[in-house]
Design a protein around this motif. Structure first.
Motif, PDB file in Angstrom:
ATOM      1  N   GLY A 162       0.835  -1.210   0.000  1.00 57.30           N
ATOM      2  CA  GLY A 162       0.000   0.000   0.000  1.00 57.30           C
ATOM      3  C   GLY A 162       0.864   1.253   0.000  1.00 57.30           C
ATOM      4  O   GLY A 162       0.595   2.215  -0.722  1.00 57.30           O
ATOM      5  N   LYS A 163       1.933   1.246   0.815  1.00 60.11           N
ATOM      6  CA  LYS A 163       2.830   2.414   0.851  1.00 60.11           C
ATOM      7  C   LYS A 163       3.477   2.589  -0.531  1.00 60.11           C
ATOM      8  O   LYS A 163       3.635   3.708  -1.015  1.00 60.11           O
ATOM      9  N   ALA A 164       3.869   1.460  -1.164  1.00 63.60           N
ATOM     10  CA  ALA A 164       4.503   1.538  -2.490  1.00 63.60           C
ATOM     11  C   ALA A 164       3.534   2.146  -3.505  1.00 63.60           C
ATOM     12  O   ALA A 164       3.915   2.976  -4.338  1.00 63.60           O
ATOM     13  N   LEU A 204      11.959   3.035   6.200  1.00 60.89           N
ATOM     14  CA  LEU A 204      11.731   1.960   7.177  1.00 60.89           C
ATOM     15  C   LEU A 204      10.289   2.068   7.664  1.00 60.89           C
ATOM     16  O   LEU A 204       9.787   3.177   7.887  1.00 60.89           O
ATOM     17  N   GLU A 205       9.634   0.945   7.841  1.00 61.10           N
ATOM     18  CA  GLU A 205       8.206   0.988   8.164  1.00 61.10           C
ATOM     19  C   GLU A 205       7.846  -0.086   9.193  1.00 61.10           C
ATOM     20  O   GLU A 205       8.275  -1.245   9.071  1.00 61.10           O
ATOM     21  N   ASP A 206       7.068   0.314  10.183  1.00 59.54           N
ATOM     22  CA  ASP A 206       6.457  -0.621  11.125  1.00 59.54           C
ATOM     23  C   ASP A 206       7.466  -1.583  11.757  1.00 59.54           C
ATOM     24  O   ASP A 206       7.232  -2.801  11.836  1.00 59.54           O
ATOM     25  N   ILE A 207       8.583  -1.008  12.198  1.00 60.69           N
ATOM     26  CA  ILE A 207       9.603  -1.753  12.958  1.00 60.69           C
ATOM     27  C   ILE A 207       9.459  -1.285  14.408  1.00 60.69           C
ATOM     28  O   ILE A 207       9.453  -0.076  14.676  1.00 60.69           O
ATOM     29  N   ASP A 230       9.517   6.065   8.710  1.00 60.83           N
ATOM     30  CA  ASP A 230       8.245   6.750   8.480  1.00 60.83           C
ATOM     31  C   ASP A 230       7.404   6.877   9.751  1.00 60.83           C
ATOM     32  O   ASP A 230       6.824   7.931  10.019  1.00 60.83           O
ATOM     33  N   ASP A 231       7.332   5.801  10.530  1.00 60.70           N
ATOM     34  CA  ASP A 231       6.463   5.850  11.717  1.00 60.70           C
ATOM     35  C   ASP A 231       6.973   6.861  12.739  1.00 60.70           C
ATOM     36  O   ASP A 231       6.186   7.444  13.477  1.00 60.70           O
ATOM     37  N   GLN A 232       8.291   7.059  12.773  1.00 59.51           N
ATOM     38  CA  GLN A 232       8.807   8.106  13.667  1.00 59.51           C
ATOM     39  C   GLN A 232       8.572   9.475  13.029  1.00 59.51           C
ATOM     40  O   GLN A 232       7.771  10.256  13.506  1.00 59.51           O
ATOM     41  N   ALA A 356      -4.053   6.156  16.593  1.00 60.09           N
ATOM     42  CA  ALA A 356      -3.781   4.713  16.490  1.00 60.09           C
ATOM     43  C   ALA A 356      -4.580   4.151  15.316  1.00 60.09           C
ATOM     44  O   ALA A 356      -5.719   4.544  15.067  1.00 60.09           O
ATOM     45  N   ASN A 357      -3.955   3.241  14.599  1.00 61.90           N
ATOM     46  CA  ASN A 357      -4.614   2.576  13.469  1.00 61.90           C
ATOM     47  C   ASN A 357      -4.748   1.088  13.764  1.00 61.90           C
ATOM     48  O   ASN A 357      -3.861   0.529  14.393  1.00 61.90           O
ATOM     49  N   PRO A 358      -5.744   0.387  13.312  1.00 63.34           N
ATOM     50  CA  PRO A 358      -6.869   0.957  12.585  1.00 63.34           C
ATOM     51  C   PRO A 358      -7.930   1.578  13.496  1.00 63.34           C
ATOM     52  O   PRO A 358      -8.808   2.269  13.012  1.00 63.34           O
TER      53      PRO A 358
HETATM   54  C1  LIG Z   1       0.127   5.015   9.033  1.00 65.47           C
HETATM   55  C2  LIG Z   1       1.174   4.150   9.546  1.00 65.47           C
HETATM   56  O1  LIG Z   1       2.298   4.188   9.073  1.00 65.47           O
HETATM   57  C3  LIG Z   1       0.878   3.251  10.662  1.00 65.47           C
HETATM   58  O2  LIG Z   1      -0.229   3.282  11.178  1.00 65.47           O
HETATM   59  O3  LIG Z   1       1.776   2.478  11.038  1.00 65.47           O
END
Ligand SMILES: CC(=O)C(=O)O
Ligand SMILES: NC(=O)C1=CN([C@@H]2O[C@H](COP(=O)(O)OP(=O)(O)OC[C@H]3O[C@@H](n4cnc5c(N)ncnc54)[C@H](O)[C@@H]3O)[C@@H](O)[C@H]2O)C=CC1
Ligand SMILES: [Mg+2]
Length: 467
Positions: A162-164, A204-207, A230-232, A356-358
């Motif tokens: 999705g990010k891509a 970097l994502e969701d680490i 990205d999350d930071q 917070a997601n979702p």
């Molecule tokens: C939007 C996003 O990067 C997250 O919820 O982890």
């Protein structure tokens, strides 16, 4: 509660039932019909696809009520979200067609060999002769995926795809999802380093934290391409953008507000850092064990760092204590932690970003009667504060000026650029942040990021529109 869109394929026996009865039963059980498609119509029966929006808790009831009706056969139920993921969400496309041997000998052997030799002699040519200049890796180990936690590298893939997609659609950056089957910090760093030659940047994502801090800072030191967790930072940038505008709506200034940040993980740490840099003088970080207070003793390196800051309060207690009298609540923790009664105890003209997601820390329906400005990270409510407003334009700018890193001035410039997309005469409680579909966002973020990169000396190229 989340809403889904389902497609119910059903056969109706004309002698027994008419569509009005079907519509009535769907509506009575809580569904909203958004479209009806006739698939086959015959003398005695017809087959239709009925698209229904409903909360996930009501879906089973809608289907069982239809199944119980005489004259209806439910053939299939499909979830449109799952349909959108069938086969994955991205693919690679060649930029030239190979129509004959001549083409083949140019893009492949033997012609390609001369290009390889040229890059071997001058590695910088990788930027002009390969995909490097426009390609970003979106890398996760699947340990902190959205608010779902450690769900592993396979399950993380739909988010990375999705990010891509967003990179490509919003900023024409080619991004590739990479999900690593390791949680070992050293192995992650080493793997990213060895695959880095083909990429112009690493997202970097969701680490999960605290490993994400070391992974990012080591890669920043050891590679010469932009590394961005990205999350930071994407999250912190968009929070500052939203806050700049929300404060204008409520008539308060950064120096005056008391801010509670709940969830001091990847996003929370970076948000706290940026709030302090933006001039906030009263900060209350909270994690699952309660308030992180000044003078407290913490093993977590970033919590220890926060506990030494003069702007961090000395008050101890839990989230419910922290939120009393706060001007701003920023949640980057997990869903459903606050009630309407809690946010009612905030200061007048309060601002709540439940990100917070979702599922947000508090549902909009519960918060809205008690707060002045409310935002979530979700696409289905107004004021979507999500890092998708940041990473496409930020990387577009960083790639275009071939930045060696993404520094604090570039992030602050991106935040101000996002805030500036909402003009003063448009600004109100329900519109503090632009939509991701506003085409000014990427353009303004790109420009601001390039200007800041040039000013701070990290740009290695001046894009033609800046010459
Ligand atoms: C939007 C996003 O990067 C997250 O919820 O982890
Ligand atoms: N809207 C947006 O753009 C973004 C939203 N997020 C969301 O923020 C949340 C956190 O993401 P990350 O920082 O990447 O995760 P993370 O795993 O690095 O940090 C989460 C932090 O929340 C804390 N936490 C968990 N339960 C808590 C509770 N009951 N009370 C207080 N703290 C609690 C954890 O201990 C941890 O320190 C997730 O739900 C994520 O989806 C994250 C990035 C962007
Ligand atoms: Mg994320």
């Amino acid at each position: 509660m989340s809403y889904n869109s389902i497609i119910i394929r059903m056969e109706l026996d004309h002698a027994t039932v008419d569509f009005g009865q079907v519509a009535a039963i769907i509506s009575k059980t809580g569904g909203d019909i958004t479209s009806i498609d006739m698939i086959r119509s015959g003398q005695d029966s017809s087959v239709r696809d009925v698209t229904v929006d409903a909360s996930d808790s009501l879906e089973p009831q809608i289907i069982s009520s239809l199944r119980e009706m005489k004259g209806i056969k439910v053939i299939n139920v499909s979830d449109r979200t799952f349909l959108a993921h069938l086969g994955g969400k991205i693919s690679t496309q060649p930029r030239l067609a190979i129509k004959n041997r001549d083409d083949l000998s140019r893009v492949y052997t033997p012609g390609v060999a001369r290009v390889c030799t040229s890059i071997h002699e001058n590695p910088h040519k990788a930027y002009s002769l390969t995909i490097k200049r426009n390609t970003v890796a979106v890398i996760s180990d699947g340990t902190a995926v959205l608010g779902l936690g450690d769900i592993g590298p396979h399950a993380a893939a739909p988010v990375m795809e999705g990010k891509a997609m967003l990179f490509k659609q919003l900023a024409d950056v080619d991004a590739f999802p990479i999900c690593l089957d390791t949680k070992d910090t050293e192995e992650i760093i080493r793997t990213i380093k060895v695959i880095s030659p083909i990429f112009g940047g690493i997202n970097l994502e969701d680490i999960s934290s605290p490993r994400c801090f070391e992974i990012e800072s080591r890669l920043v030191d050891e590679l010469d391409i932009p590394i961005f967790h990205d999350d930071q930072h994407g999250t912190a940038v968009v929070v500052i953008a939203g806050l700049i505008n929300a404060l204008k709506v409520v008539g308060k200034r950064m120096e005056q507000i008391r801010v509670v940040v709940n969830g001091i993980g990847a996003a929370g740490v970076s948000i706290c850092k940026m709030l302090l840099a933006a001039g906030v003088k009263s900060l209350v970080p909270v994690d699952r064990d309660g308030i992180i207070f000044r003078g407290g003793d913490y093993a977590h390196p970033m919590w220890k760092w926060l506990a030494e800051k003069p702007q961090v309060e000395t008050q101890q207690g839990d989230l419910k204590d922290a939120i009393c009298g706060a001007d701003v609540f920023i949640g980057v923790s997990r869903g459903g932690l606050l009630t309407g009664e809690d946010v009612k105890k905030m200061a007048a003209n309060s601002i709540v970003f439940a990100m917070a997601n979702p599922h947000p820390e508090i549902e909009p329906e519960e918060a809205l009667p008690h707060v002045r400005v409310f935002a979530t990270g979700r696409s289905d409510y107004p004021n979507q504060i999500n890092n998708v407003l940041v990473f496409p334009g930020l990387f577009r700018g960083a790639l275009d000026c071939r930045a060696s890193r993404i520094n604090e001035p570039m992030k602050l410039a991106a935040a101000r650029a996002i805030a500036s997309v909402v003009y003063e005469n448009e600004l109100n409680e329900h519109y503090i942040i632009p939509s991701i579909f506003n085409d000014q966002v990427v353009a303004k973020v790109r420009k601001a990021v390039i200007e800041a990169a040039i000013l701070t000396g990290v740009a290695r190229r001046t894009p033609p529109d800046f010459r």
